[in-house]
Enzyme design. Structure first.
Site, PDB file in Angstrom:
ATOM      1  NE  ARG A 105      36.641  35.014  46.151  1.00 15.79           N
ATOM      2  CZ  ARG A 105      37.445  34.166  46.824  1.00 15.79           C
ATOM      3  NH1 ARG A 105      37.113  33.738  48.021  1.00 15.79           N
ATOM      4  NH2 ARG A 105      38.577  33.751  46.292  1.00 15.79           N
ATOM      5  CG  HIS A 132      39.991  31.210  41.892  1.00 16.49           C
ATOM      6  ND1 HIS A 132      40.224  32.565  41.989  1.00 16.49           N
ATOM      7  CD2 HIS A 132      40.227  30.701  43.146  1.00 16.49           C
ATOM      8  CE1 HIS A 132      40.582  32.862  43.221  1.00 16.49           C
ATOM      9  NE2 HIS A 132      40.593  31.755  43.943  1.00 16.49           N
ATOM     10  CD  GLN A 135      44.718  29.902  44.330  1.00 13.05           C
ATOM     11  OE1 GLN A 135      44.074  30.587  45.111  1.00 13.05           O
ATOM     12  NE2 GLN A 135      45.962  29.518  44.605  1.00 13.05           N
ATOM     13  CG  ASP A 221      39.076  23.739  45.300  1.00 13.12           C
ATOM     14  OD1 ASP A 221      39.161  24.131  46.479  1.00 13.12           O
ATOM     15  OD2 ASP A 221      38.471  24.381  44.409  1.00 13.12           O
ATOM     16  CB  CYS A 261      43.221  27.229  45.583  1.00 11.80           C
ATOM     17  SG  CYS A 261      41.570  26.559  45.877  1.00 11.80           S
ATOM     18  NE  ARG A 289      45.087  34.446  44.453  1.00 13.85           N
ATOM     19  CZ  ARG A 289      43.842  34.430  44.945  1.00 13.85           C
ATOM     20  NH1 ARG A 289      43.434  33.409  45.672  1.00 13.85           N
ATOM     21  NH2 ARG A 289      42.989  35.410  44.683  1.00 13.85           N
TER      22      ARG A 289
HETATM   23  N1  NVA Z   1      36.465  26.039  44.442  1.00 13.87           N
HETATM   24  C1  NVA Z   1      36.507  26.828  45.656  1.00 13.87           C
HETATM   25  C2  NVA Z   1      37.723  27.675  45.683  1.00 13.87           C
HETATM   26  C3  NVA Z   1      37.873  28.502  46.932  1.00 13.87           C
HETATM   27  C4  NVA Z   1      39.069  29.406  46.899  1.00 13.87           C
HETATM   28  C5  NVA Z   1      35.243  27.677  45.748  1.00 13.87           C
HETATM   29  O1  NVA Z   1      34.802  28.179  44.711  1.00 13.87           O
HETATM   30  O2  NVA Z   1      34.690  27.805  46.835  1.00 13.87           O
HETATM   31  N1   CP Z   2      42.297  30.503  47.426  1.00 13.57           N
HETATM   32  C1   CP Z   2      41.465  31.510  47.704  1.00 13.57           C
HETATM   33  O1   CP Z   2      40.904  32.143  46.800  1.00 13.57           O
HETATM   34  O2   CP Z   2      41.282  31.757  49.029  1.00 13.57           O
HETATM   35  P1   CP Z   2      40.213  32.705  49.690  1.00 13.57           P
HETATM   36  O3   CP Z   2      38.849  32.085  49.470  1.00 13.57           O
HETATM   37  O4   CP Z   2      40.586  32.760  51.149  1.00 13.57           O
HETATM   38  O5   CP Z   2      40.272  34.068  49.045  1.00 13.57           O
END
Ligand code: NVA
Ligand code: CP
Length: 307
Positions: A105, A132, A135, A221, A261, A289
């Site tokens: 990530r 993502h 997800q 989101d 998500c 997930r």
């Molecule tokens: N769009 C959000 C998703 C978090 C799971 C981010 O990238 O922070």
């Molecule tokens: N939805 C998701 O990716 O959650 P986290 O940021 O907690 O991993």
């Protein structure tokens, strides 16, 4: 040595492979929920690199690997050499000699691609600024569980044209559903590499009410994704009017589901009555997930299985 199969964006797998993964995830889920031990990955190790925060992604991968009989290791920028400037190519070479699969990530998608290009083992994208995919794998699995096939259905995305929205769009082309996206001016969804997106499966709006007309699923989101915190105040103002409210849900199809998500901010991008209401499937999404990723890891490491 044969090249490993990576999962860097949703379009890295075919529609047929997704059909397999969705049904396989449901098999693994049933097995897990009935208490049956299934451990095809004994002795296998996943390295997990986190350069952004996480609750769900970390726990779902770590729990999933443990359930499959393997092990997952957590690495972050603060305590590993990744945060001290070791080139990602060198990190890939080292980690892939000691682990069987790598999850990352991070910020730029290009970093994930450089990691994969230098890895002997499969690399999985656990979220970048751009995508993502894990997800959306879980979200579509959740849709199928509740409503059946997503082909021919309509998904409405309300809010930021972000990593989630862009991944939904890849899924729409691949799996044959329609995506209607409503964003404020200046936050529209931009696509990155034309071949992964279809035109006839996509419609863009600025008015959320127009986007939810005929929707079978409404998703949103956070207004400010990780890495964009400096824009938070400007975004709060720009996204005024983009909350998914009960009124907005009533403008969608009567049996429409709501997804997020997570993490969510009640009273910002979603009203409490929606996320905590009867159309919301956010907890199933979060749980899925783990089941979806277990199927993905098993597929990347062992291929299609019948048992
Ligand atoms: N769009 C959000 C998703 C978090 C799971 C981010 O990238 O922070
Ligand atoms: N939805 C998701 O990716 O959650 P986290 O940021 O907690 O991993």
């Amino acid at each position: 040595m044969s090249q490993p199969r990576h999962y860097l964006q949703f379009s890295d797998l075919s529609a047929a492979e997704y059909q397999y993964l969705f049904q396989r995830a449901r098999v693994l889920k049933r097995r897990q929920l009935s208490g049956q031990l299934y451990q095809p990955l004994v002795g296998k190790v996943m390295s997990m690199i986190f350069e952004k925060n996480s609750t769900r992604t970390r726990v779902s991968f770590e729990a999933g690997m443990a359930q499959l009989g393997g092990h997952a290791m957590f690495l972050d920028g603060k305590s590993s050499q990744i945060g001290r400037g070791e080139p990602v190519e060198d990190t890939a070479r080292v980690l892939s000699r000691m682990s069987d699969v790598i999850m990352i990530r991070t910020f730029e998608q290009s970093l994930v691609e450089r990691l994969a290009a230098n890895s002997r083992v499969p690399v999985i994208n656990g979220l970048t600024n751009e995508y993502h995919p894990c997800q959306i794998l879980a979200d579509i699995l959740t849709y199928i569980e509740h409503r059946g096939d997503i082909r021919g259905k309509t998904v409405a995305w309300i809010g930021d044209g972000n990593n989630m929205a862009r991944t939904w769009l890849q899924a729409a082309k691949l799996l044959g559903f329609k995506l209607k996206v409503a964003t404020p001016v200046g936050y529209e969804l931009t696509t990155l590499d034309g071949e992964h997106y279809g035109n006839d499966c996509y419609e863009a709006f600025h008015n959320p009410l127009s986007a939810v007309q005929g929707a079978d699923l409404v998703a949103t989101d956070v207004f400010t994704s990780m890495g964009y915190e400096a824009e938070a105040e400007a975004r709060r103002q720009a996204f005024d009017g983009y909350m998914v409210t009960g009124e907005l849900m009533r403008a969608a199809n009567p049996d429409a589901l709501f997804m997020h998500c997570l993490p969510a901010h009640r009273g910002e991008e979603v009203a409490a009555e929606v996320i905590d209401g009867p159309q919301s499937v956010v907890w199933d999404e979060a749980e899925n997930r783990m089941h979806g990723q277990k199927a993905l890891i098993e597929y990347l490491l062992l291929g299609q299985l019948e048992d």
